[in-house]
Enzyme design. Structure first.
Site, short mmCIF file in Angstrom:
data_model
loop_
_atom_site.label_atom_id
_atom_site.label_comp_id
_atom_site.label_asym_id
_atom_site.label_seq_id
_atom_site.Cartn_x
_atom_site.Cartn_y
_atom_site.Cartn_z
N PHE A 123 45.98 36.39 10.77
CA PHE A 123 45.32 37.49 11.47
C PHE A 123 43.84 37.15 11.61
O PHE A 123 43.16 36.91 10.61
CB PHE A 123 45.51 38.74 10.62
N THR A 126 37.91 38.91 11.57
CA THR A 126 36.57 38.68 11.03
C THR A 126 35.91 37.44 11.64
O THR A 126 36.56 36.42 11.84
CB THR A 126 36.66 38.52 9.49
N GLU A 127 34.61 37.56 11.88
CA GLU A 127 33.82 36.44 12.39
C GLU A 127 32.53 36.35 11.58
O GLU A 127 32.20 37.29 10.83
CB GLU A 127 33.48 36.67 13.87
N SER A 132 32.58 44.12 8.43
CA SER A 132 32.88 45.56 8.45
C SER A 132 32.70 46.12 9.86
O SER A 132 33.45 47.00 10.29
CB SER A 132 31.93 46.30 7.49
N GLN A 339 39.06 42.21 -22.57
CA GLN A 339 38.43 42.71 -23.79
C GLN A 339 39.45 42.81 -24.94
O GLN A 339 39.17 42.43 -26.07
CB GLN A 339 37.80 44.10 -23.51
N GLU A 366 40.53 43.70 3.85
CA GLU A 366 41.17 44.81 4.61
C GLU A 366 40.26 46.04 4.66
O GLU A 366 40.75 47.18 4.66
CB GLU A 366 42.52 45.23 4.01
N THR A 368 36.20 46.98 3.14
CA THR A 368 35.60 47.11 1.80
C THR A 368 35.77 48.54 1.26
O THR A 368 36.10 49.46 2.02
CB THR A 368 34.09 46.79 1.85
N GLU A 370 33.42 50.45 0.60
CA GLU A 370 32.46 51.29 1.34
C GLU A 370 33.09 51.75 2.66
O GLU A 370 32.96 52.91 3.05
CB GLU A 370 31.15 50.52 1.61
#
Ligand SMILES: Cc1cc2nc3c(=O)[nH]c(=O)nc-3n(C[C@H](O)[C@H](O)[C@H](O)COP(=O)(O)OP(=O)(O)OC[C@H]3O[C@@H](n4cnc5c(N)ncnc54)[C@H](O)[C@@H]3O)c2cc1C
Length: 384
Positions: A123, A126-127, A132, A339, A366, A368, A370
């Site tokens: 897929f 993104t570039e 985002s 831990q 997929e 962020t 945010e």
């Protein structure tokens, strides 16, 4: 309400669980260390029908649903997150975009091998300057002499580095709207097209066995009929399948967190300090209790999103909630698991160390955390 899994769902979950425990988990450390792609495991996953769970039998699938698909992804991630990611990108994202928006001919040619798992789909959204803000892509596709010519660079493409990767579903700018916004269309770009070049294999801090590459398209010419779906709606097509990818990321986070809980419980019962198993110390038990509670909530939420999707109901809000909660839950679970393991938890041979290193990625891919909060914010604004 019915919280019981169907017989079919239970069979898928148990099949994937056994496979992950017996075949995947024992290889996970070596895969991460060498970065070798586990083709033999992927072939076995294909033989078990994992890539085709939600697709009709006429396309080589098993006619199941998205709940079943995501139960499978959760269990595979319990063995190793990179294999779950390969599965979700080829099946839930590339496969789904071909299934929903492709012509019958495109489905026969490109979807069937993906569903059968003989080929892997990838897929390309993104570039370098569009993450985002995915609508800011610069890759162009120009109509020329009965075909399309693509130019641009796609970044961080999962699966495209596999030797059996077939296509990159590529978003490209094809024009401008009156509003000044770009028209974005989606294209089926076979990896063996002249002008399609695999760039850098990224040197990641974890997930080394996941085939993430840059892709350079230089005068990459494809036939007219490799356009996918409505030429004016390529961007929304890409976003629509990404929504399913977000359910998948939540399922993966749950699987990896469950692996942390399994390992930590085992370790806490065996490790003796101050004359008794550390499980007996409240500080350790509370970490395990928090982990179990968070996993339960995250699992219920991704299943709810998948269940809504299976019923054709809107699930944007539920999906973003699942994705944020599960991805952030995993980071905490993995940290607590290390831990609980003390110094051993920092050693590569302990699976929790690998999950700890890899956990962060699920808050980035997929969309962020945010971006998910922005999606939820928009949902709240519409409610007001
Ligand atoms: C291993 C890996 C595999 C991937 N696989 C694929 C793939 O197969 N196909 C594909 O197309 N992409 C893929 N991606 C890309 C991934 O989806 C992007 O990295 C992600 O969407 C974020 O984009 P970015 O990296 O450009 O970050 P940016 O968008 O530059 O974001 C940087 C930071 O700014 C924040 N930010 C940006 N805008 C806002 C805003 N408006 N408000 C608040 N905060 C904001 C972000 O949340 C983030 O914290 C992959 C990435 C990785 C690392």
């Amino acid at each position: 309400m019915d919280f019981d899994l169907s017989e079919e769902h239970r069979m898928i979950r148990d099949m994937a669980r056994d496979f992950a425990r017996e075949v995947i988990a024992p290889r996970s450390e070596q895969m991460e260390k060498t970065g070798e792609y586990p083709y033999d495991i992927m072939d076995r996953m294909a033989d078990l029908g994992m890539m085709g769970i939600p697709y009709p039998e006429e396309y080589g699938g098993s006619g199941g649903d998205w709940v079943g698909m995501h139960l499978c992804i959760e269990e595979i991630a319990r063995g190793d997150m990179t294999l779950a990611a390969s599965l979700e990108v080829t099946s839930c994202i590339a496969g789904q975009e071909l299934f929903v928006f492709g012509t019958e001919e495109q489905k026969k040619k490109w979807l069937v091998p993906i569903v059968k798992g003989t080929k892997m789909g990838a897929f390309g959204l993104t570039e370098p300057d569009a993450g985002s803000d995915a609508a800011a892509i610069r890759t162009t596709a120009v109509r020329q002499a009965g075909g399309w010519v693509l130019n641009g660079t796609k970044q961080f493409s999962t699966n495209i580095g596999f030797r059996n990767a077939s296509v990159l579903l590529t978003a490209a700018v094809t024009g401008k709207r009156e509003s000044g916004k770009n028209v974005i269309s989606a294209f089926i770009v076979p990896r063996d097209t002249p002008g399609f070049r695999l760039g850098t294999r990224y040197d990641k801090i974890a997930w080394t066995a996941s085939a993430t590459h840059e892709v350079i398209l230089e005068d990459c010419r494809i036939p007219e009929d490799f356009l996918l779906g409505d030429p004016s709606r390529g961007f929304s097509q890409h976003l629509a399948v990404l929504e399913t990818g977000r359910i998948s990321i939540a399922a993966m986070a749950v699987g990896a967190a469950q692996a942390c809980l399994d390992a930590s419980l085992r370790y806490a019962r065996e490790r003796i300090q101050f004359g008794r198993p550390i499980f007996g110390f409240e500080a350790v038990q509370f970490k395990l209790a928090d982990m179990a509670a968070a996993i339960e909530l995250a699992r219920n939420q991704y299943l709810k999103a998948a269940w809504l999707k299976d019923r054709g109901r809107k699930h944007t809000f539920e999906t973003s909630v699942a994705k944020i909660f599960a991805a952030e839950m995993l980071e905490k679970a993995a940290s607590d698991a290390v831990q609980i393991h003390g110094g051993y938890g920092y050693m590569n041979e302990y699976p929790v160390s690998r999950i700890y290193k890899g956990a962060k990625l699920l808050q980035i891919v997929e969309g962020t955390s945010e971006v998910q909060r922005m999606v939820i914010g928009r949902h709240l604004a519409n409610m007001a």
